[in-house]
Design a protein around this motif. Structure first.
Motif, short mmCIF file in Angstrom:
data_model
loop_
_atom_site.label_atom_id
_atom_site.label_comp_id
_atom_site.label_asym_id
_atom_site.label_seq_id
_atom_site.Cartn_x
_atom_site.Cartn_y
_atom_site.Cartn_z
N ARG A 182 3.05 -2.64 -7.59
CA ARG A 182 3.64 -1.30 -7.57
C ARG A 182 2.59 -0.24 -7.89
NH1 ARG A 182 6.75 -0.90 -12.57
NH2 ARG A 182 4.64 -0.37 -13.29
N ASP A 183 1.79 -0.49 -8.92
CA ASP A 183 0.76 0.47 -9.31
C ASP A 183 -0.30 0.61 -8.22
OD1 ASP A 183 2.12 0.73 -11.67
OD2 ASP A 183 0.70 -0.43 -12.88
N ALA A 184 -0.64 -0.52 -7.57
CA ALA A 184 -1.64 -0.48 -6.52
C ALA A 184 -1.12 0.29 -5.30
CB ALA A 184 -2.03 -1.90 -6.11
N VAL A 185 0.15 0.08 -4.95
CA VAL A 185 0.75 0.81 -3.83
C VAL A 185 0.75 2.30 -4.12
CG1 VAL A 185 2.93 1.29 -2.64
CG2 VAL A 185 2.19 -1.07 -2.97
N ALA A 186 1.15 2.68 -5.32
CA ALA A 186 1.20 4.10 -5.69
C ALA A 186 -0.20 4.72 -5.64
CB ALA A 186 1.81 4.26 -7.07
N VAL A 227 -4.52 0.28 3.36
CA VAL A 227 -4.47 -0.66 2.24
C VAL A 227 -3.09 -0.66 1.61
CG1 VAL A 227 -5.46 -1.25 -0.01
CG2 VAL A 227 -6.93 -0.38 1.81
N ALA A 228 -2.47 0.51 1.53
CA ALA A 228 -1.13 0.61 0.94
C ALA A 228 -0.11 -0.20 1.74
CB ALA A 228 -0.69 2.08 0.87
N ARG A 229 -0.30 -0.27 3.06
CA ARG A 229 0.68 -0.95 3.92
C ARG A 229 0.85 -2.43 3.57
NH1 ARG A 229 -1.76 -0.04 8.49
NH2 ARG A 229 -0.91 2.06 8.62
N PRO A 230 -0.22 -3.25 3.57
CA PRO A 230 -0.02 -4.66 3.23
C PRO A 230 0.40 -4.87 1.78
CG PRO A 230 -2.36 -4.18 3.49
CD PRO A 230 -1.62 -2.99 3.99
N LEU A 231 -0.04 -3.99 0.89
CA LEU A 231 0.39 -4.11 -0.50
C LEU A 231 1.89 -3.86 -0.63
CD1 LEU A 231 -2.54 -2.28 -2.34
CD2 LEU A 231 -2.02 -4.73 -2.42
N LEU A 280 7.43 -5.96 -1.33
CA LEU A 280 8.78 -6.17 -0.80
C LEU A 280 9.21 -7.63 -0.92
CD1 LEU A 280 9.01 -3.94 2.39
CD2 LEU A 280 10.59 -3.94 0.45
N GLU A 281 8.25 -8.55 -0.84
CA GLU A 281 8.60 -9.96 -0.99
C GLU A 281 9.05 -10.29 -2.40
OE1 GLU A 281 5.18 -12.14 0.29
OE2 GLU A 281 5.71 -11.97 2.41
N LEU A 282 8.70 -9.43 -3.36
CA LEU A 282 9.07 -9.65 -4.76
C LEU A 282 10.31 -8.88 -5.17
CD1 LEU A 282 5.51 -9.51 -6.32
CD2 LEU A 282 7.01 -11.49 -6.31
N GLY A 332 11.96 1.90 3.06
CA GLY A 332 11.67 3.15 3.73
C GLY A 332 10.21 3.53 3.65
N VAL A 333 9.61 3.33 2.49
CA VAL A 333 8.18 3.61 2.32
C VAL A 333 7.36 2.73 3.25
CG1 VAL A 333 6.25 3.47 0.72
CG2 VAL A 333 8.43 4.42 -0.05
N HIS A 334 7.71 1.43 3.29
CA HIS A 334 6.98 0.51 4.13
C HIS A 334 7.07 0.91 5.61
CE1 HIS A 334 6.22 -3.72 5.80
NE2 HIS A 334 5.11 -3.36 5.20
N ARG A 335 8.25 1.29 6.04
CA ARG A 335 8.42 1.71 7.43
C ARG A 335 7.60 2.95 7.74
NH1 ARG A 335 15.00 0.84 7.69
NH2 ARG A 335 14.95 -1.42 8.12
N SER A 336 7.55 3.87 6.79
CA SER A 336 6.78 5.09 7.02
C SER A 336 5.30 4.80 7.13
CB SER A 336 7.03 6.10 5.90
OG SER A 336 6.42 5.69 4.68
N LEU A 337 4.83 3.79 6.38
CA LEU A 337 3.44 3.41 6.45
C LEU A 337 3.08 2.68 7.73
CD1 LEU A 337 2.97 2.18 2.77
CD2 LEU A 337 1.92 4.21 3.78
N MET A 338 4.11 2.10 8.37
CA MET A 338 3.89 1.38 9.62
C MET A 338 3.77 2.32 10.81
SD MET A 338 3.80 -1.84 8.88
CE MET A 338 4.14 -2.71 10.42
#
Length: 269
Positions: A228-232, A242-246, A251-253, A261-267
């Motif tokens: 979470r901290d790394a994504v932020a 880098v934020a996308r795969p993180l 999300l797997e956790l 929604g954040v993941h989709r926006s990064l895609m």
């Protein structure tokens, strides 16, 4: 060429030996020259994922030396050489390649899994189990942790602890859907073979059973916070690649609608 030989249906010892000769021919000058040995200025490392790099950055002590990446092919060549030697029954030689993987990829459970196969081939089951327990502690994704529990389940069964094998299988199933089907099948086979003295655990019994048996349950809370901290941090810095795969690993956790929604926006391009 080596990968084709390994993945072929029923490769002959001659085919495997020829592939091994090619690999060792490519690796030999690198080893002799010490191209990827750590020195006073640099350490040479390999990572399977961005999440592994984050874990390494937060935990490794390199004395201020620069981290330089070894080529993917270097890691793959040692991995394939270990696998071929294992298929040929030459487990002592395979172990040397696995040790090099462990050196250049200390945050990569895949390297530990390679060494586990070598130890298993040498019937060193206690050491294999200990290595898997260690890998669980530094797994940077739910998938890696699930694979480690899946392999640990077999080791615990080999050590005569079928009850802990059940708990490990169920933990693997809980952690990742990709691993769940195979783990579920082997769990069913185990219970059928052991008879009525063994049964699946209730969901709430899995983690206590692991802990009572002296096994870890996996640092899920700490891993979730780290990702979470790394994504932020990466999103705030606009390092979206880098934020996308993180975010995918996070999300797997924890399946969260806002995070989806954040993941989709990064895609989006």
């Amino acid at each position: 060429a080596a990968r084709r030989a390994v993945d072929a249906d029923a490769p002959t010892p001659e085919e495997l030996s020829a592939a091994l000769e090619q690999l060792e021919g490519a690796l030999s000058p690198i080893t002799e020259m010490g191209i990827y040995l750590d020195d006073n200025d640099s350490v040479y490392r390999y990572f399977n994922s961005v999440a592994e790099r984050v874990r390494y950055n937060r935990t490794a002590d390199d004395g201020g030396r620069r981290v330089r990446l070894v080529p993917d092919e270097y890691y793959a060549a040692h991995s394939l050489a270990a696998r071929i030697l294992g298929m040929l029954g030459r487990h002592d030689e395979a172990l040397a390649h696995a040790e090099e993987l462990m050196r250049v990829a200390p945050a990569t459970p895949d390297a530990a899994l390679c060494k586990v196969r070598c130890l298993e081939g040498q019937a060193r089951i206690f050491e294999a189990a200990d290595l898997l327990i260690s890998a669980i502690s530094y797994s940077a994704t739910a998938r890696d942790m699930s694979i480690c529990f899946y392999r640990l389940a077999f080791m615990e069964w080999k050590l005569g602890r079928a009850d802990l094998s059940v708990a490990c299988y169920q933990r693997a199933i809980d952690l990742h859907r990709e691993i769940a089907d195979q783990a579920r099948q082997e769990l069913g086979d185990l219970i059928a073979a052991e008879g009525p003295k063994l049964a699946p655990l209730a969901d709430e019994q899995v983690i206590p059973s692991l802990e009572e048996g002296g096994l870890p349950a996996g640092p899920i809370g700490a891993l979730r916070a780290e990702l979470r901290d790394a994504v932020a941090a990466c999103t705030d810095a606009e390092i979206f690649s880098v934020a996308r795969p993180l975010t995918g690993a996070l999300l797997e956790l924890c399946r969260d609608d806002a995070l989806v929604g954040v993941h989709r926006s990064l895609m989006r391009p």
